[in-house]
Motif scaffolding. Sequence first.
Motif, PDB file in Angstrom:
ATOM      1  N   ALA A 283       1.127 -29.462 -44.070  1.00  0.00           N
ATOM      2  CA  ALA A 283       2.038 -28.336 -43.821  1.00  0.00           C
ATOM      3  C   ALA A 283       3.191 -28.692 -42.896  1.00  0.00           C
ATOM      4  O   ALA A 283       4.199 -27.999 -42.871  1.00  0.00           O
ATOM      5  CB  ALA A 283       1.257 -27.150 -43.249  1.00  0.00           C
ATOM      6  N   THR A 284       3.058 -29.776 -42.132  1.00  0.00           N
ATOM      7  CA  THR A 284       4.160 -30.137 -41.243  1.00  0.00           C
ATOM      8  C   THR A 284       5.321 -30.765 -42.008  1.00  0.00           C
ATOM      9  O   THR A 284       6.457 -30.699 -41.575  1.00  0.00           O
ATOM     10  CB  THR A 284       3.682 -31.115 -40.156  1.00  0.00           C
TER      11      THR A 284
ATOM     12  N   VAL B 223       9.477 -28.526 -50.576  1.00  0.00           N
ATOM     13  CA  VAL B 223      10.375 -27.648 -49.822  1.00  0.00           C
ATOM     14  C   VAL B 223       9.707 -27.248 -48.508  1.00  0.00           C
ATOM     15  O   VAL B 223       8.539 -26.895 -48.485  1.00  0.00           O
ATOM     16  CB  VAL B 223      10.685 -26.388 -50.671  1.00  0.00           C
ATOM     17  N   ASN B 224      10.445 -27.350 -47.419  1.00  0.00           N
ATOM     18  CA  ASN B 224       9.927 -27.011 -46.093  1.00  0.00           C
ATOM     19  C   ASN B 224      10.965 -26.129 -45.416  1.00  0.00           C
ATOM     20  O   ASN B 224      11.946 -26.605 -44.876  1.00  0.00           O
ATOM     21  CB  ASN B 224       9.693 -28.303 -45.303  1.00  0.00           C
ATOM     22  N   LYS B 225      10.733 -24.821 -45.462  1.00  0.00           N
ATOM     23  CA  LYS B 225      11.790 -23.877 -45.106  1.00  0.00           C
ATOM     24  C   LYS B 225      11.842 -23.566 -43.611  1.00  0.00           C
ATOM     25  O   LYS B 225      10.813 -23.320 -42.998  1.00  0.00           O
ATOM     26  CB  LYS B 225      11.570 -22.556 -45.856  1.00  0.00           C
ATOM     27  N   ALA B 226      13.050 -23.535 -43.089  1.00  0.00           N
ATOM     28  CA  ALA B 226      13.257 -23.036 -41.731  1.00  0.00           C
ATOM     29  C   ALA B 226      13.519 -21.539 -41.783  1.00  0.00           C
ATOM     30  O   ALA B 226      13.302 -20.822 -40.824  1.00  0.00           O
ATOM     31  CB  ALA B 226      14.426 -23.750 -41.080  1.00  0.00           C
TER      32      ALA B 226
ATOM     33  N   THR C 124      10.694 -19.280 -34.374  1.00  0.00           N
ATOM     34  CA  THR C 124      10.620 -18.133 -33.456  1.00  0.00           C
ATOM     35  C   THR C 124       9.471 -17.199 -33.849  1.00  0.00           C
ATOM     36  O   THR C 124       9.163 -16.267 -33.122  1.00  0.00           O
ATOM     37  CB  THR C 124      11.922 -17.317 -33.466  1.00  0.00           C
ATOM     38  N   LYS C 125       8.867 -17.443 -35.016  1.00  0.00           N
ATOM     39  CA  LYS C 125       7.779 -16.567 -35.482  1.00  0.00           C
ATOM     40  C   LYS C 125       6.446 -17.193 -35.103  1.00  0.00           C
ATOM     41  O   LYS C 125       5.867 -17.972 -35.859  1.00  0.00           O
ATOM     42  CB  LYS C 125       7.889 -16.369 -37.001  1.00  0.00           C
ATOM     43  N   THR C 126       5.988 -16.862 -33.910  1.00  0.00           N
ATOM     44  CA  THR C 126       4.802 -17.541 -33.387  1.00  0.00           C
ATOM     45  C   THR C 126       3.582 -17.322 -34.281  1.00  0.00           C
ATOM     46  O   THR C 126       2.709 -18.168 -34.355  1.00  0.00           O
ATOM     47  CB  THR C 126       4.477 -17.065 -31.961  1.00  0.00           C
ATOM     48  N   ASP C 127       3.543 -16.184 -34.971  1.00  0.00           N
ATOM     49  CA  ASP C 127       2.400 -15.933 -35.853  1.00  0.00           C
ATOM     50  C   ASP C 127       2.299 -16.970 -36.964  1.00  0.00           C
ATOM     51  O   ASP C 127       1.241 -17.162 -37.547  1.00  0.00           O
ATOM     52  CB  ASP C 127       2.517 -14.545 -36.479  1.00  0.00           C
ATOM     53  N   CYS C 128       3.415 -17.595 -37.287  1.00  0.00           N
ATOM     54  CA  CYS C 128       3.433 -18.523 -38.432  1.00  0.00           C
ATOM     55  C   CYS C 128       3.013 -19.940 -38.048  1.00  0.00           C
ATOM     56  O   CYS C 128       2.809 -20.778 -38.931  1.00  0.00           O
ATOM     57  CB  CYS C 128       4.824 -18.575 -39.048  1.00  0.00           C
ATOM     58  N   THR C 129       2.891 -20.241 -36.753  1.00  0.00           N
ATOM     59  CA  THR C 129       2.712 -21.640 -36.366  1.00  0.00           C
ATOM     60  C   THR C 129       1.410 -22.240 -36.880  1.00  0.00           C
ATOM     61  O   THR C 129       1.323 -23.438 -37.059  1.00  0.00           O
ATOM     62  CB  THR C 129       2.742 -21.814 -34.830  1.00  0.00           C
ATOM     63  N   LYS C 130       0.391 -21.389 -37.113  1.00  0.00           N
ATOM     64  CA  LYS C 130      -0.894 -21.954 -37.533  1.00  0.00           C
ATOM     65  C   LYS C 130      -1.165 -21.754 -39.014  1.00  0.00           C
ATOM     66  O   LYS C 130      -2.297 -21.902 -39.466  1.00  0.00           O
ATOM     67  CB  LYS C 130      -2.011 -21.336 -36.698  1.00  0.00           C
ATOM     68  N   CYS C 131      -0.138 -21.406 -39.769  1.00  0.00           N
ATOM     69  CA  CYS C 131      -0.357 -21.080 -41.181  1.00  0.00           C
ATOM     70  C   CYS C 131       0.095 -22.218 -42.094  1.00  0.00           C
ATOM     71  O   CYS C 131       1.236 -22.672 -42.003  1.00  0.00           O
ATOM     72  CB  CYS C 131       0.399 -19.803 -41.531  1.00  0.00           C
ATOM     73  N   PHE C 132      -0.784 -22.647 -42.981  1.00  0.00           N
ATOM     74  CA  PHE C 132      -0.438 -23.763 -43.878  1.00  0.00           C
ATOM     75  C   PHE C 132       0.633 -23.369 -44.896  1.00  0.00           C
ATOM     76  O   PHE C 132       1.272 -24.231 -45.497  1.00  0.00           O
ATOM     77  CB  PHE C 132      -1.688 -24.284 -44.596  1.00  0.00           C
ATOM     78  N   ALA C 133       0.821 -22.059 -45.115  1.00  0.00           N
ATOM     79  CA  ALA C 133       1.797 -21.621 -46.119  1.00  0.00           C
ATOM     80  C   ALA C 133       3.211 -21.524 -45.549  1.00  0.00           C
ATOM     81  O   ALA C 133       4.152 -21.186 -46.258  1.00  0.00           O
ATOM     82  CB  ALA C 133       1.380 -20.266 -46.686  1.00  0.00           C
TER      83      ALA C 133
END
Lengths: 126, 478
Positions: B23-24, B353-356, B411-420
Amino acid sequence: MTNTDPVPPPVNVPRPRARILACNQKARQLAALVLAQRGDTRALTQDPPPTQYPYGCTTIFAPGWEVDSSNGTHGLCQPIERDLYDCYHTCYWPAQVPDGVTNAPSWTSSCGAPMQDWKSIDLVFP
Amino acid sequence: MQLRTVLHRRFRGDGETDFVYVATSAAILGVDAPTGAIVDAFATASGRDDEQWLAEQPDAAQAASSLHDLIDLGVIRPVGEAQAPRAQLPPMPFPLATLVLNVTNKCNLSCTYCYEYGEDRLTAGTGSKGAGKARMEDDTARQSIDFLLRNCGDRPQVSITFFGGETLLNFPAIRTAVEYAEQRATALRKRVHYSLTTNATLLTDEVIDFLTQHRFGITVSIDGDQKEQDRHRTFQKGVGSFATIAPRIQLLVAKNKERKGRSLGARVTLTAGAAPVPDTYRFLTQELGFDEVGFAPVTAGLGRTYALGELGYERLLREFGELAEDYIAAAIRGESHGFANLGDLLRELHQGVNKAHPCGAGLGLLGVSTEGDIGLCHRFVESKDHELGNVATGLDEAARTSFLQRAHVDTKTDCTKCFARPLCAGGCYHEAHVRYGDATKANLHYCEWIRGFVDLGLRSYGRILSRNPRFFARFETS
């Protein structure tokens, strides 16, 4: 990495199975980058885990060596005589000097002031 | 040294190879069983000491070599490793690729779930009338084209999308825009691609002729067969629209085929109680002749009766899985399949694709209101809170940059641990605005759905790759 081919080989081809396959485009780009970097010089911090590097090595890169424009050493920022001891004490360039820790602990004992008497340093044979 | 497997997702194909979605980086790696075991061994919260682990391995040399490969490929990394700072934004001003022209804010239908006219509207105004002018004037259409061509940098091709309201209520503006764009683009040696979304009620012979002649990418908003369509997609007096649109769609399909036009898409809005996805897909492709069908859960604020609840999402995922079986079977045969959601996902997975940012809104894409006001996308035009200038006076670059900085996935801290995260990046700005009143928030209400869908995409990717890897050549970028 043993294979960056997107298409796995047909099963009947007698060749060793790849352990890691770069499948999508991004993986292939990464794999190409890694293969291109391998064997090249790179900063220590870019190569975790840094298990192969001597402890205490400097992080700076200061080529000051050989001779100045008058064929002497005094115009250099790092005269060779001092560089010699830097190799020894601070491990600046460890391959260039005898190992002063275990095999030749006294290789500089006959040399008190390397800027004057560096020629008196003993020869060390491995 | 303590090492740890980075954020990832493991999945299987049909053969012996397992896969890792990293995911990284959004890389997909195939791994044999011993290498997969290494990925798993280091997948602990606190990591593992590599030397200690290597000492326990029966074939230490092979294990060390694989571990080294995984480290270099960024799958396993030192615990607490400093992350290189991610670029906040690409160099701004980012060149435009697509402009969405809301040529009218009026509609001849009154779909009960519509975000534009229903309870979740962003704009002022009432009923089926927006806040601004009902129709875009020809001058504004031309100014919009100039604006796009002025702000597209070196791009050799740009896209113009027409939207509404019901787009075809202002066919004259579409015709004006296309004719003007052709003339300007020829002078600048650029190509223009056109697309349009319509409810199909106004597809006359003349309109169909014009659209197919200019190779429009056409999307029809339609919910399925008569029963599905007429449940929510009604005229203002509540009469269903299926009987009106079905014959017109058949004319469009025939003409588009005759002229070898672009693939024809249907866009289905999914509400509570909708028919099974595979049934709707088959009806729209086999009975009506669409090439592609995309399904989107309805955008809804809390408490809307038509919204998909949690059970609705579960059912949807199951039905997507059923339709995915058809897609996979077609792909293994080397054939295309029109399940657009899965096709789009597989394309993004294959390219890595790795979206910002979740989408191109505000970056390569902007929306224009009937009055020429610029918004993040067509869903935000006429929202005064999200205005980004006007096509006549120019883009408010400061507001654009400020929004994009606030909306960056980091900036979306909730997303930091999500593989999607590489694919979702927090999801649709408009959805977030409707749900949380803030377009830059992550859409936490559909995380499970997104993760489930990405999982389905990964499993499909693995199965197709195991059986027919050449299928993915169609998704390659140069």
